[in-house]
Design a protein around this motif. Structure first.
Motif, PDB file in Angstrom:
ATOM      1  N   TYR A  25       0.853  -1.198   0.000  1.00 43.27           N
ATOM      2  CA  TYR A  25       0.000   0.000   0.000  1.00 43.27           C
ATOM      3  C   TYR A  25       0.883   1.239   0.000  1.00 43.27           C
ATOM      4  O   TYR A  25       1.842   1.322   0.777  1.00 43.27           O
ATOM      5  CB  TYR A  25      -0.884   0.006   1.258  1.00 43.27           C
ATOM      6  N   CYS A  27       0.736   5.473   0.169  1.00 43.32           N
ATOM      7  CA  CYS A  27      -0.098   6.657   0.371  1.00 43.32           C
ATOM      8  C   CYS A  27      -0.030   7.512  -0.890  1.00 43.32           C
ATOM      9  O   CYS A  27       1.051   7.841  -1.372  1.00 43.32           O
ATOM     10  CB  CYS A  27       0.392   7.468   1.562  1.00 43.32           C
ATOM     11  N   CYS A 220      -6.827   5.492   4.900  1.00 40.92           N
ATOM     12  CA  CYS A 220      -5.786   4.542   4.480  1.00 40.92           C
ATOM     13  C   CYS A 220      -5.966   3.193   5.165  1.00 40.92           C
ATOM     14  O   CYS A 220      -5.856   2.149   4.519  1.00 40.92           O
ATOM     15  CB  CYS A 220      -4.393   5.125   4.729  1.00 40.92           C
ATOM     16  N   HIS A 245       0.687  10.250  10.557  1.00 34.93           N
ATOM     17  CA  HIS A 245      -0.251   9.525   9.692  1.00 34.93           C
ATOM     18  C   HIS A 245      -0.096   8.000   9.829  1.00 34.93           C
ATOM     19  O   HIS A 245      -1.076   7.286  10.071  1.00 34.93           O
ATOM     20  CB  HIS A 245      -0.050   9.989   8.252  1.00 34.93           C
ATOM     21  N   GLU A 249      -2.479   5.232  11.562  1.00 35.73           N
ATOM     22  CA  GLU A 249      -3.012   4.098  10.786  1.00 35.73           C
ATOM     23  C   GLU A 249      -2.840   2.797  11.572  1.00 35.73           C
ATOM     24  O   GLU A 249      -3.744   1.970  11.629  1.00 35.73           O
ATOM     25  CB  GLU A 249      -2.244   3.961   9.468  1.00 35.73           C
TER      26      GLU A 249
HETATM   27 ZN    ZN Z   1      -2.005   7.215   3.865  1.00 39.87          ZN
END
Ligand code: ZN
Ligand code: AMP
Length: 462
Positions: A25, A27, A220, A245, A249
């Motif tokens: 993944y 961002c 996210c 961030h 998460e």
């Molecule tokens: Zn993100």
């Protein structure tokens, strides 16, 4: 064997995926403005990582498009960046998002970045985000204030592990300066924000807590787990995302599932400007379009990025970019000359394989692209047979993505130069060689070199 520096363990670890298909993944952009070349450095490093992984495994890569909910302050205050962009340009927030997403992918493609397998828009996943906040609420991690639903970070014992304790303490102190009195802890963050009572937002949704919009971090976690499962192999981003961030998460995802969220956190260092911070007002906000207007090919910038290790800061300057452009140009000239020479079959297959393996090992060692580039140069300049050199360059370019074997993709001429070329064509037709020579000199000053061949006039960037 792939080794990657994992921010979580703070060392280079051997990477093996959970299955033969790596789950990753990254961002993505907040589409309220053009991406600057700093943002794009991060996407180039992620692209290199994808290419290295693809040489050994399958890859399922998700990238998000933040088209709602990213506030101007990480402390959950300030305006939503999308609504701000809409007010600035007198368009709707939806139009702003669509426009800048398209611009983003023009840049992304021009830098030869491979598109992600799945592109996930935040506004298409509000349902999943609400479900995740609901789970957190049921498990007792949330509380309500006058402006939203917040995550109580004191309930998550390993909060801040990714950034390291000292960094988190520093951040908490920073957050206190701009402290929202209703928050229980300085590091608590919004999961869902209520729409202001006195103003209508363009982007807002119904939720069990009232009309509003999601916090930035929840998008996210929700989208990554929807497409990649509770535990991801790799999660990437720039270093600026570590402390808040990505830390948030982890807190959201792990509190909800009770499982490890990400096995490898891989972060790219920043591009910094030699002239200070990248800012619009100081004229140092550089985009791919800025580079193109100045006559560079976006791949000159890709070459510049690959010349530095992704974990070191890279200082941008036009001198450095000129050097990268020159190096890429001469590398391409050599490779294209090899191809034009039609040098037949590979002569020393064993030697070639050995060189290719050494090249791949450099990249598999935490993406050592400066070393890989040096190996490519060494081989191309070395004593190997021309056919072997060409095969090596082809192999290397699958990882580097520099279009080494494509005839120079000419960046388009600026309109002023195109006009001069047309005038020169006309002058030659009229056998007015004096004007033709004057125009050639003018074009030369603009960096355009003109040659008259039996097939007609040809031009190239100097
Ligand atoms: Zn993100
Ligand atoms: P944003 O659109 O602000 O969320 O940023 C998109 C990506 O660019 C994120 O992964 C950031 O970490 C990264 N980023 C932001 N500024 C820079 C920079 N100066 N150099 C490298 N990466 C950056």
């Amino acid at each position: 064997m792939i080794k990657l520096y994992n921010t979580l363990t703070r060392r280079k670890d051997i990477f093996t995926p959970q299955t033969n298909e790596v789950t990753m993944y990254c961002c993505g952009p907040t589409v309220y403005n053009y991406a600057h070349i700093g943002n794009l450095r991060t996407y180039i490093f992620e692209d290199l990582l994808s290419r290295v992984l693809l040489a050994s495994y399958g890859l399922k890569r998700v990238m998000n498009i933040t088209d709602v909910g990213h506030l101007t302050s990480d402390a959950d205050s300030g305006q939503d960046k999308m609504e701000l962009g809409a007010a600035r340009e007198g368009k709707s927030a939806w139009d702003i998002a669509k426009f800048y997403e398209q611009k983003f992918f023009e840049d992304f493609d021009s830098l030869n970045c491979i598109r992600p397998t799945i592109l996930a828009h935040a506004t298409d996943h509000i349902k999943e985000m609400i479900a995740l906040v609901k789970t957190l609420e049921e498990k007792g991690y949330t509380y309500k204030t006058s402006d939203g639903i917040y995550y109580d970070t004191s309930k998550f014992p390993s909060y801040g592990e990714l950034a390291g304790k000292s960094n988190i303490e520093g951040l908490k102190a920073g957050a206190r300066v701009d402290f929202n009195e209703e928050k229980r802890n300085a590091s608590d963050f919004a999961l869902w924000k209520f729409s202001p009572k006195d103003a209508k937002r363009q982007m807002e949704w119904q939720s069990p807590w009232g009309v509003g919009f999601p916090g930035w971090h929840i998008e996210c976690s929700a989208m990554a787990m929807k497409y990649l499962g509770n535990t991801l192999d790799i999660h990437c981003g720039g270093v600026d995302h570590i402390a808040i961030h990505h830390t948030n998460e982890i807190a959201q995802a792990e509190a909800a599932t009770g499982q490890k969220y990400v096995r490898f956190w891989v972060h790219g260092e920043f591009l910094v400007m030699s002239s200070g911070k990248m800012s619009k007002s100081a004229g140092t906000f550089v985009t791919v379009s800025t580079l193109k207007e100045k006559g560079y090919d976006p791949l000159d910038y890709r070459y510049l990025c690959l010349g530095a290790h992704y974990k070191t800061q890279l200082e941008f300057s036009y001198d450095a970019l000129d050097f990268a452009r020159q190096s890429l140009k001469s590398l391409k000239e050599r490779v294209l000359a090899l191809r034009a020479a039609d040098c037949g079959a590979v002569k020393d297959a064993e030697g070639l394989k050995k060189a290719e393996d050494t090249f791949k090992e450099a990249l598999e060692d935490d993406l050592n692209s400066p070393k890989a580039l040096a190996l490519l140069w060494e081989f191309v300049k070395g004593p190997a047979d021309n056919a072997d050199k060409l095969a090596f360059a082809e192999y290397a370019d699958k990882f580097l993505g520099l279009s080494l074997l494509e005839e120079s993709v000419q960046k388009p001429l600026p309109p002023a130069a195109a006009e001069l070329l047309a005038k020169r064509q006309e002058a030659r037709k009229n056998k007015d060689f004096k004007t033709s020579d004057l125009l050639r000199a003018e074009l030369d000053k603009m960096g355009v070199s003109v040659k008259d061949t039996p097939k007609g006039m040809e031009w190239r960037w100097k």
